[in-house]
Each structure stands twice: as C-alpha cells, then as structure tokens.
Design an enzyme around this catalytic site. Sequence first.
Site, PDB file in Angstrom:
ATOM      1  N   HIS A 129       0.760  -1.147   0.164  1.00 42.57           N
ATOM      2  CA  HIS A 129       0.462   0.037   0.104  1.00 42.57           C
ATOM      3  C   HIS A 129       0.752   1.095   0.125  1.00 42.57           C
ATOM      4  O   HIS A 129       1.676   1.534   1.021  1.00 42.57           O
ATOM      5  CB  HIS A 129      -0.970   0.285   1.335  1.00 42.57           C
TER       6      HIS A 129
ATOM      7  N   TYR B  34      -9.666   5.299   7.605  1.00 40.28           N
ATOM      8  CA  TYR B  34      -9.586   5.917   8.569  1.00 40.28           C
ATOM      9  C   TYR B  34     -10.855   6.592   8.821  1.00 40.28           C
ATOM     10  O   TYR B  34     -10.320   7.685   8.749  1.00 40.28           O
ATOM     11  CB  TYR B  34      -8.787   5.740   9.403  1.00 40.28           C
TER      12      TYR B  34
ATOM     13  N   LYS C 274       0.655  -0.002  14.986  1.00 40.28           N
ATOM     14  CA  LYS C 274       1.824  -0.469  15.528  1.00 40.28           C
ATOM     15  C   LYS C 274       2.298  -2.035  16.159  1.00 40.28           C
ATOM     16  O   LYS C 274       3.310  -1.913  16.234  1.00 40.28           O
ATOM     17  CB  LYS C 274       2.461   0.567  16.061  1.00 40.28           C
TER      18      LYS C 274
ATOM     19  N   TYR D  67       2.772   6.559  10.573  1.00 39.40           N
ATOM     20  CA  TYR D  67       2.489   5.371  10.086  1.00 39.40           C
ATOM     21  C   TYR D  67       3.268   4.556   9.363  1.00 39.40           C
ATOM     22  O   TYR D  67       3.476   2.780   9.723  1.00 39.40           O
ATOM     23  CB  TYR D  67       1.883   5.520   8.989  1.00 39.40           C
TER      24      TYR D  67
END
Length: 384
Positions: free
Chosen positions: A72, A196, A292, A380
Amino acid sequence: MRTQVVIIGAGPAGLALGRLLEQAGVDAMILERKSAQYVLGRIRAGVLEWGSVELLDRAGAGARMHAEGLVHHGTALSFDGDRMHIDFTDLVGKQVMVYGQTEVTRDLMDIRQGTTIYEAEDVQLHDFDGQPWVSYTKDGTTHRIDCDFIAGCDGYHGVSRASLPASAVSTFERVYPFGWLGVLVDKPPVDPELIYAHHARGFALCSQRSPTRSRYYVQVAADEKVEAWSDTRFWDELRRRLDPQTAERIETGPSIEKSIAPLRSFVAEPLRFGRLFLAGDAAHIVPPTGAKGLNLALGDVALLGDALMEALQEGSDAGIDSYSVRALQRIWKAERFSWWMTSLLHVFPETGDFGRRIQRAEFDYLMGSRAARQSLAENYVGLP
Ligand code: FAD
Ligand code: DHB
C-alpha cells in the site's frame, strides 16, 4: 533438559525470535500455553511496516508475504464524510504491506526447525537473577529446562511480567473507554486503500486481508457484548460512519469472524531483569489505531535476537545491556503515535463538543499542511 534460550509464547514475537536465533545457530525452545490451531485462529493485526517486511525476509519467512501481501502506497482518512489521502510514497518514499498477523504466524511456524511445545501448562520462571530455569507441565508430567536466558514473549496476560516483583517494574497505562468491534468477511475490499474514519457516532476502519477478504471495525463502548451485534446491525452501523459513496460501495456478507478488542496504552519498564527479557505485548500495548502492535513486537525481537547472539556467541554483553533503553526509545514513539491517531479519530464521550471541534481542527490542519501529513506518514510507515 538444557537449551540456551527459553522463549515463553509462540505469538509473532516468540516465533520470530526463535527463528532469528536458530538461523544463527543458537539453541532455543518455545513454550506456548495454547494449541497451534488456537494461535492461528486469533484474528489480529493487518499492516506491516517495511522494517517488519525486511525482518521476515531476513528470517527466510517472506516468500508468501511477497506473493500474496498487498503493498500500500497510502491510506485515506475521513472526518464526517470529508476525505483526505495520505500518500506515503510521495510524502516519505516508503510503503507498508497489508498481510495478516495470522499469515505471518503461519509462515513463521512453517519455517521453524527447533522445538515448540504447544499446550505447555503452568509455565513458571525460576532464578532469572542467577542460573535461570523454566518449568512446565505437559500431559500431566512436569518438566524442567535449564537455560542461559529467558525471553518473555507471552503477551499482555502472560506469566513473564507477572513473575516479577512489583517493586522491580514501573508501569504506565491508559485505558480508553471504548473498544473495536471487528468483522472479517469474504468480500472484496471497498477501496484499494485502508480508510480510517471519524464520525459523530464513532470511529470506523475499512481494512483488508486480500483482494477477496475484508476486515472492518467500528468503535463500540468498552462494555459492549459481541452477541449484541448481528451482522445486519454491524453493516448498518459501519455504513452510517462512512462517506455516502463508500457506504454505498461496501459489499457485505456473513461474517467469518467477529470479536471485540479493548483499547489500551501500556508500557512496562525496564525490559531486562537479570537474565530475563520482555518483548512484544508482554512489555507494551498500543491501541490498534496506528497499526503498531505487531510491528513493535517484531522490532523488539530484532534487537533482542542480535543482543542474545552477541552474548552467547561473542561473549559481549553490550547488546543485552542496552536492549531495554534502545527498545524503549522506539516503543515510546510508537505509543505516542498510536495515542495521537486514537485521539484524532475516536469519539471520546468525556470531551464533548469542545473535543470534537479540536479533532476537526486537527483534521483540517492535516488537510492543509504537507508537513503535518508527512509527520503522519513517517510514523505510520515506521520510524527507523
Ligand atoms: P501475542 O500475539 O499475544 O503472543 C503471546 C503468546 O504467548 C500467545 O500465543 C499466548 O497464548 C502465549 N502465552 C500467554 N501466556 C502464556 C503462558 N503463561 N505460558 C506460555 N505461553 C503463554 N495490532 C495491530 O497492529 N492491529 C490490530 O488490529 C490489532 N488487533 C488486536 C486485537 C486483539 C484482541 C489483541 C489482543 C491484539 C491486537 N493487536 C493488534 C496487537 C497485536 O496483535 C499484538 O501487538 C501482537 O500480537 C503482539 O505479538 P506478541 O507475540 O508480542 O504477543
Ligand atoms: C488493521 C488493524 C489496525 O489496527 C490498523 O490500524 C489497520 C488495519 C487490520 O486488522 O486490518
């Protein structure tokens, strides 16, 4: 019985550590409380930072991930239906890999050559300040393993951290007043990227596992029961929290897994107690919003694996002496980012309208500032 390292827990941290050690010729045994089937049945994380991808490659466990995982280049954020794209490649020149924790675990199990004892009951840690040993019971018989080091990779509810005297550990914790209700479904993802979404009714996440399998989440109250959520109720709630175009495109179907995960931030310090080391969820928990948890666990064992090899094969304690400090630096940065993403995207009942206006301002700031988006992207995809 004797081995060099006893690893408690065969989740991703324990299996990856076992693999890194066996590649280096270090003898390690893994003790796992549950069955292999049970471990593989847990549906958890879905996003790998590139550092995790490289670690799995180094472990020789990356072939299926590269064949079946989805690279991605960005992700979408939405706020009350307004959408923003975070382009990782443009902003920081890096990507992430969408590949489920279940698959990572299976690949590490398949490649393992050393011993893993599943359904090991009543694991106990002894004398980790001196000559460590571990005992466990299997099929009614109690066994003893003497070792040089113990690695506690047994998750938040494991025995390793619980074996420490309270005075030896400092803990830092924040419990959020909500959880994530997740559904796995054999339908194509609604969007090529993850979405999100913040909405007045609560957070929602559109994620995926493959071109034909999707994973969706909605924020629910901490005391919510999964039985109260029929598939129809879940899909209706998810659609309400997304922008209308996305809501319309969602392909729904019967859930193949449905569960609620509580949200928590937690860190235990330090990570070393004589010859016992903590790694992964045994030492820290992040709310899942920043994806994470699994990545931190793999980061810990990359450091710990090298440190144990240095100690056992080169006679140098430099790595084991600095493990705790070095790992905690990275852990706290991921704690901060996960807390920040959670704060931006969820509805906090206690902060009211003021809180939502601040969240909206944060979202608008991100939309208008490349620097802000770059910071999000940098965290991220994973800090070094
Ligand atoms: P674990 O995966 O917890 O593995 C620990 C292992 O130790 C387990 O197999 C356990 O059975 C074993 N064990 C425990 N006690 C003992 C004992 N006494 N003796 C022997 N073995 C023992 N992260 C994300 O990034 N995104 C997500 O969506 C996400 N969802 C999650 C949902 C849930 C319900 C949970 C609990 C976690 C989620 N996480 C998510 C976090 C992520 O899955 C974890 O960070 C990751 O699993 C950590 O790996 P680990 O190996 O450290 O711990
Ligand atoms: C998934 C979980 C996460 O916590 C996240 O941030 C992204 C994806 C998942 O399960 O697919």
